[in-house]
Design a protein around this motif. Structure first.
Motif, PDB file in Angstrom:
ATOM      1  N   ASN A  60      17.182  42.252 -19.662  1.00 43.29           N
ATOM      2  CA  ASN A  60      17.612  41.032 -18.978  1.00 43.29           C
ATOM      3  C   ASN A  60      19.092  41.079 -18.628  1.00 43.29           C
ATOM      4  O   ASN A  60      19.475  40.727 -17.505  1.00 43.29           O
ATOM      5  N   ILE A  61      19.920  41.501 -19.557  1.00 45.02           N
ATOM      6  CA  ILE A  61      21.359  41.598 -19.289  1.00 45.02           C
ATOM      7  C   ILE A  61      21.622  42.609 -18.180  1.00 45.02           C
ATOM      8  O   ILE A  61      22.410  42.360 -17.268  1.00 45.02           O
ATOM      9  N   ALA A  62      20.950  43.751 -18.244  1.00 44.61           N
ATOM     10  CA  ALA A  62      21.119  44.779 -17.217  1.00 44.61           C
ATOM     11  C   ALA A  62      20.693  44.262 -15.845  1.00 44.61           C
ATOM     12  O   ALA A  62      21.376  44.508 -14.841  1.00 44.61           O
ATOM     13  N   ALA A  63      19.591  43.523 -15.790  1.00 47.23           N
ATOM     14  CA  ALA A  63      19.123  42.958 -14.516  1.00 47.23           C
ATOM     15  C   ALA A  63      20.150  41.972 -13.957  1.00 47.23           C
ATOM     16  O   ALA A  63      20.441  41.978 -12.749  1.00 47.23           O
ATOM     17  N   TYR A  64      20.702  41.146 -14.827  1.00 48.98           N
ATOM     18  CA  TYR A  64      21.704  40.162 -14.383  1.00 48.98           C
ATOM     19  C   TYR A  64      22.960  40.849 -13.855  1.00 48.98           C
ATOM     20  O   TYR A  64      23.413  40.567 -12.741  1.00 48.98           O
ATOM     21  N   LEU A  65      23.520  41.749 -14.627  1.00 45.03           N
ATOM     22  CA  LEU A  65      24.766  42.401 -14.215  1.00 45.03           C
ATOM     23  C   LEU A  65      24.564  43.223 -12.940  1.00 45.03           C
ATOM     24  O   LEU A  65      25.435  43.256 -12.071  1.00 45.03           O
ATOM     25  N   HIS A  66      23.425  43.861 -12.827  1.00 49.29           N
ATOM     26  CA  HIS A  66      23.120  44.639 -11.622  1.00 49.29           C
ATOM     27  C   HIS A  66      23.025  43.739 -10.390  1.00 49.29           C
ATOM     28  O   HIS A  66      23.390  44.151  -9.292  1.00 49.29           O
ATOM     29  N   SER A  67      22.564  42.507 -10.571  1.00 45.83           N
ATOM     30  CA  SER A  67      22.369  41.590  -9.444  1.00 45.83           C
ATOM     31  C   SER A  67      23.684  41.050  -8.881  1.00 45.83           C
ATOM     32  O   SER A  67      23.695  40.508  -7.774  1.00 45.83           O
ATOM     33  N   LEU A  68      24.768  41.201  -9.611  1.00 48.10           N
ATOM     34  CA  LEU A  68      26.058  40.653  -9.184  1.00 48.10           C
ATOM     35  C   LEU A  68      26.736  41.563  -8.160  1.00 48.10           C
ATOM     36  O   LEU A  68      26.609  42.783  -8.228  1.00 48.10           O
ATOM     37  N   PRO A  69      27.492  40.967  -7.240  1.00 48.12           N
ATOM     38  CA  PRO A  69      28.233  41.809  -6.292  1.00 48.12           C
ATOM     39  C   PRO A  69      29.332  42.557  -7.036  1.00 48.12           C
ATOM     40  O   PRO A  69      30.068  41.975  -7.822  1.00 48.12           O
ATOM     41  N   GLY A  70      29.405  43.841  -6.799  1.00 50.00           N
ATOM     42  CA  GLY A  70      30.386  44.654  -7.513  1.00 50.00           C
ATOM     43  C   GLY A  70      31.345  45.348  -6.576  1.00 50.00           C
ATOM     44  O   GLY A  70      31.139  45.399  -5.362  1.00 50.00           O
TER      45      GLY A  70
END
Length: 117
Positions: free
Chosen positions: A101-111
């Motif tokens: 879940n954390i990985a999915a959230y962080l990946h979804s953010l603009p980087g």
């Protein structure tokens, strides 16, 4: 015909829900990132860490994030483990689903990470 259509709908729905579980839940990941106060070190946007040696997390690859969190959870003495007092303590309580879940959230953010080809 009706039976075929019903089977097709069930198959598609099953595939979609399975991929959502396998990929992690973005909303649950956001809640966990807030609970563990990840932004205090990695920056409120997860792109501006408080120390240049801390990684930018926003937009990072899911598999990298999962691997890193699992390695911190294992600890430095374990095979493929990582040593860091802060991250080790944070990751110790995480379940496999929490990590997804954390990985999915962080990946979804603009980087602002630059990907090389």
């Amino acid at each position: 015909m009706k039976k075929i259509l019903t089977c097709a709908v069930v198959a598609v729905a099953s595939t979609i829900s399975l991929s959502a579980v396998a990929g992690g839940n973005v909303d649950a990941g956001k809640a966990l990132a807030e609970k563990y106060n990840c932004a205090s070190c990695h920056g409120k946007d997860y792109n501006s860490p408080i120390d240049p040696s801390y990684p930018k997390l926003a937009g990072q690859h899911v598999d990298y994030l999962q691997h890193a969190l699992i390695a911190y959870r294992r600890g430095g003495d374990a095979m493929n483990g990582r040593t860091n007092a802060i991250m080790g303590a944070q990751a110790k309580a995480l379940t496999d689903q929490d990590i997804q879940n954390i990985a999915a959230y962080l990946h979804s953010l603009p980087g602002t990470l630059v990907l090389r080809k």
